[in-house]
Each structure stands twice: as C-alpha cells, then as structure tokens.
Scaffold this active site. Structure first.
Site, mmCIF file in Angstrom:
data_model
loop_
_atom_site.group_PDB
_atom_site.id
_atom_site.type_symbol
_atom_site.label_atom_id
_atom_site.label_comp_id
_atom_site.label_asym_id
_atom_site.label_seq_id
_atom_site.Cartn_x
_atom_site.Cartn_y
_atom_site.Cartn_z
ATOM 1 N N PRO A 207 0.830 -1.139 0.228
ATOM 2 C CA PRO A 207 -0.076 -0.028 -0.013
ATOM 3 C C PRO A 207 0.825 1.323 -0.096
ATOM 4 O O PRO A 207 0.297 2.376 0.086
ATOM 5 C CB PRO A 207 -0.964 -0.044 1.277
ATOM 6 C CG PRO A 207 0.179 -0.644 2.397
ATOM 7 C CD PRO A 207 0.830 -1.958 1.414
ATOM 8 N N CYS B 129 9.296 -9.489 5.155
ATOM 9 C CA CYS B 129 8.826 -9.364 6.391
ATOM 10 C C CYS B 129 9.033 -10.753 7.075
ATOM 11 O O CYS B 129 7.929 -10.869 8.129
ATOM 12 C CB CYS B 129 7.660 -8.500 6.805
ATOM 13 S SG CYS B 129 6.324 -9.230 5.848
HETATM 14 C C1 LIG Z 1 5.101 -7.014 0.919
HETATM 15 S S1 LIG Z 1 3.847 -6.297 0.147
HETATM 16 C C2 LIG Z 1 4.359 -4.787 -0.362
HETATM 17 C C3 LIG Z 1 4.414 -3.606 0.646
HETATM 18 C C4 LIG Z 1 4.785 -2.496 -0.008
HETATM 19 N N1 LIG Z 1 6.163 -2.333 -0.431
HETATM 20 C C5 LIG Z 1 4.822 -1.346 1.089
HETATM 21 O O1 LIG Z 1 5.894 -1.166 1.692
HETATM 22 O O2 LIG Z 1 3.931 -0.911 1.300
HETATM 23 C C6 LIG Z 1 4.099 -7.262 -1.398
HETATM 24 C C7 LIG Z 1 3.027 -6.862 -2.755
HETATM 25 O O3 LIG Z 1 3.361 -7.276 -3.593
HETATM 26 C C8 LIG Z 1 2.458 -7.521 -4.655
HETATM 27 N N2 LIG Z 1 2.638 -8.366 -5.543
HETATM 28 C C9 LIG Z 1 2.607 -9.936 -5.232
HETATM 29 N N3 LIG Z 1 3.091 -10.391 -6.402
HETATM 30 C C10 LIG Z 1 3.226 -9.639 -7.379
HETATM 31 C C11 LIG Z 1 3.495 -9.773 -8.753
HETATM 32 N N4 LIG Z 1 3.901 -10.911 -9.314
HETATM 33 N N5 LIG Z 1 3.650 -8.437 -9.558
HETATM 34 C C12 LIG Z 1 3.442 -7.506 -8.974
HETATM 35 N N6 LIG Z 1 2.893 -7.156 -7.542
HETATM 36 C C13 LIG Z 1 2.996 -8.523 -6.746
HETATM 37 C C14 LIG Z 1 1.135 -7.866 -3.609
HETATM 38 O O4 LIG Z 1 -0.102 -7.335 -4.228
HETATM 39 C C15 LIG Z 1 1.667 -6.847 -2.353
HETATM 40 O O5 LIG Z 1 1.040 -5.568 -2.575
#
Ligand SMILES: C[S@@+](CC[C@H](N)C(=O)[O-])C[C@H]1O[C@@H](n2cnc3c(N)ncnc32)[C@H](O)[C@@H]1O
Length: 312
Positions: free
Chosen positions: A118, A237
């Site tokens: 987010p 995380c």
């Molecule tokens: C750990 S969260 C990221 C948190 C964000 N970096 C922050 O600090 O607010 C991982 C994100 O990766 C996205 N995600 C997972 N697989 C993905 C893909 N193949 N391509 C793009 N986004 C992806 C998910 O929707 C999620 O929002």
C-alpha cells in the site's frame, strides 16, 4: 493461540535459545512508530505539533523523521489525528523503514518500486528523492493500488507514476526500453516477522517453498531491468532462510551481482551460513536479519545487491 509445532522447530533451529524470546514478542504490543513525511513538514515542526498531545521521541539521531509515540493511545488514534489526515506522517513500523534507507535513492535517480502497495516504502522513497527524479510504483492488485494512490495523494507525492502489472510482465515489457538506477523488491512472503497472532494461524510450511520460488523468479526479472552498476534492495518481513539467504544466493549463483554493505540504524544480525544442508556465500555477512527481540520491532530481512554488469 500457539504457533504450530513445525514453526516452533524451525525458529528453534534458526535462533536456538532465543526462540522463546522471539515468540514472547508476539504477545507484546507493538511500539507506535510513525515516519515524518518530509515532503510536507520538517521533523522539528511535526515534533512541536505532536508534543502538544503525545509524548514522543526521535530515537535515531541521524534519522529525525523516525518518531516513536510513547504515550498510551486509543485504538485508531494515530490514524484519526489531523496531522495524519494532512499527510504529515505515515504510520509505519521502524523495521519497515529500513529498505528505503538501504536503497538510499537520490533526487536524480530513476527508481522502480516493483511491489509497492500500500505504499509505505513508495512514500518514503519519494520523500528521500524530494519529489524529484522519477519513481515507478507497481503492484498487481487493484484493491491495494487504490490504497497506494490515496496514500500518495495524502503524502503529496508528485514524482511517481503508478502501474498495475504482474512484475514479470512489466519487466519483460520494459527490458528493451529502459533500465533503472535503483530498484526495491519488497516481496510477498510468509510473514514470520509480523507480530500478530494471526501469523500463527496463517503459517504453514508449504507456503515457504512457494514464496521462495516466486521470489527467485521476481528477482531474476528485476535484475534484467537494473542498469549495470545499479543497486537493488531485496526485503521481506519474514525470517525463513528459503525466502531470504537462499534467494540472495540464487542471484549470486546466476547473475553478475555482489552483496553491498549497508548501514542501518537498527540492531541486526548477519545472514546465516547454512540452512538444512544448503550452504550460503560468505557475502551473507552483509545482509541484515532484524529480529523482533532486538529492537522491539517487527522482523525484517534486508539485502542490497549491486549489478556488476557483463554476461555470465
Ligand atoms: C509485502 S507487500 C509490499 C508492501 C509495500 N512495499 C509497502 O511497503 O507498502 C507485497 C506486494 O506485492 C504485490 N505482488 C505480489 N506478487 C506480485 C506480482 N507478481 N507482480 C506485482 N506485484 C505483486 C502484492 O499485491 C503486495 O501488494
């Protein structure tokens, strides 16, 4: 709620006698950290405003934007405060602030935050870039992109373009057209660092291998759009070696990259040398394992790679 026995066994193998302490921290409330959004207000000015209602401290001299609210708070109080609505701060655990600090983007950089929603780290990166240069914030999920967009608007971010693409597709599309100075890959993971009893419920051993495969795939594609000499921060995380050292080892074995030294304000441990028969490079001494019991924070893993260039 107790952690599953396999979860307990793995943490014991990783941390030895400290495993008990690690699990104890899941039952303790998290500290209330916020990050001053320097795009809208200076840490000094924000401090003056917040001190009127809360006891606050800035525990890290070199990072005055990291603020700890010491007062007892009502549920939701930080989110409802006018200073939050004005975009003067972002509610973010201190460990989650480490990847953008490691990335250290500048005002002239071309930066990609490939899994951005987010947006805690996107808004932090934009603030470090002083709304200059160019930042692309990508995510695959529209519900999470909506939150990313509203966070960017609240924080006054203007140097960032949002894209909605699967990371692999995005990299393949961009590969021949553009390369980035800096990339953040903050991936989805098994979440062993998230201090919530739900982690005990969600955790299962099968997801670790699944995430590890996805993370290696994502790391391989993002390295294809990093400039030679460019830097990439990989963070999760979680604390599982399969999703951390093993992913970094995969990059060392298959690409011309080296692990860069980084200095972080939190106490952290070096990467491990071996896990269940898999041996890791001595370069793992430069990666950071942030354990909940070390800083009373959430758990995190942070590593920085530099692309040396040339083929292999
Ligand atoms: C750990 S969260 C990221 C948190 C964000 N970096 C922050 O600090 O607010 C991982 C994100 O990766 C996205 N995600 C997972 N697989 C993905 C893909 N193949 N391509 C793009 N986004 C992806 C998910 O929707 C999620 O929002």
């Amino acid at each position: 709620m107790q952690p599953k026995s396999q979860f307990q066994e793995r943490i014991k193998l990783l941390m030895g006698e400290e495993a008990e302490q690690y699990f104890e921290y899941f039952r303790k409330p998290l500290q209330n950290f916020i990050r001053c959004n320097t795009l809208k207000i200076s840490p000094e000015e924000l401090k003056k405003k917040l001190e009127k209602k809360w006891q606050i401290i800035q525990p890290y001299h070199e990072y005055p934007e990291i603020i700890l609210v010491k007062s007892g708070l009502m549920p939701g109080e930080l989110g409802k405060a006018v200073e939050h609505l004005m975009g003067y701060y972002y509610i973010q655990d201190v460990s989650s602030m480490m990847p953008p600090i490691a990335l250290d983007p500048t005002e002239t950089d071309f930066v990609l935050d490939i899994t951005a929603a987010p947006g805690s780290k996107t808004t932090q990166i934009a603030a470090r870039m002083k709304n200059s240069g160019l930042l692309i914030a990508n995510d695959i999920r529209i519900d999470r992109i909506n939150i990313l967009a509203s966070n960017m608007e609240r924080c006054g971010v203007t140097n960032t373009v949002i894209t909605r693409e699967d990371a692999v597709n995005l990299c393949r599309k961009l590969e021949k057209r553009m390369k980035f100075d800096k990339i953040l890959l903050d991936t989805s993971c098994s979440g062993e660092g998230i201090r919530d009893l739900k982690t005990f419920e969600i955790w299962n051993p099968n997801m670790i291998e699944k995430f590890s495969r996805q993370q290696k795939r994502l790391l391989a594609v993002v390295l294809s759009i990093l400039k030679d000499g460019g830097e990439l921060v990989y963070s999760t995380c979680t604390l599982t070696p399969e999703e951390n050292e093993s992913v970094i080892q995969f990059a060392l074995d298959n690409f011309n990259v080296k692990v860069e030294e980084i200095e972080l304000p939190l106490k952290s441990r070096e990467g491990i040398n071996e896990w269940r028969g898999e041996k890791f490079s001595s370069e793992m001494k430069e990666v950071h394992r942030i354990y909940p019991q070390d800083n009373n924070s959430e758990g995190f893993f942070v590593a920085k790679l530099r692309k040396i260039g040339g083929n292999r």
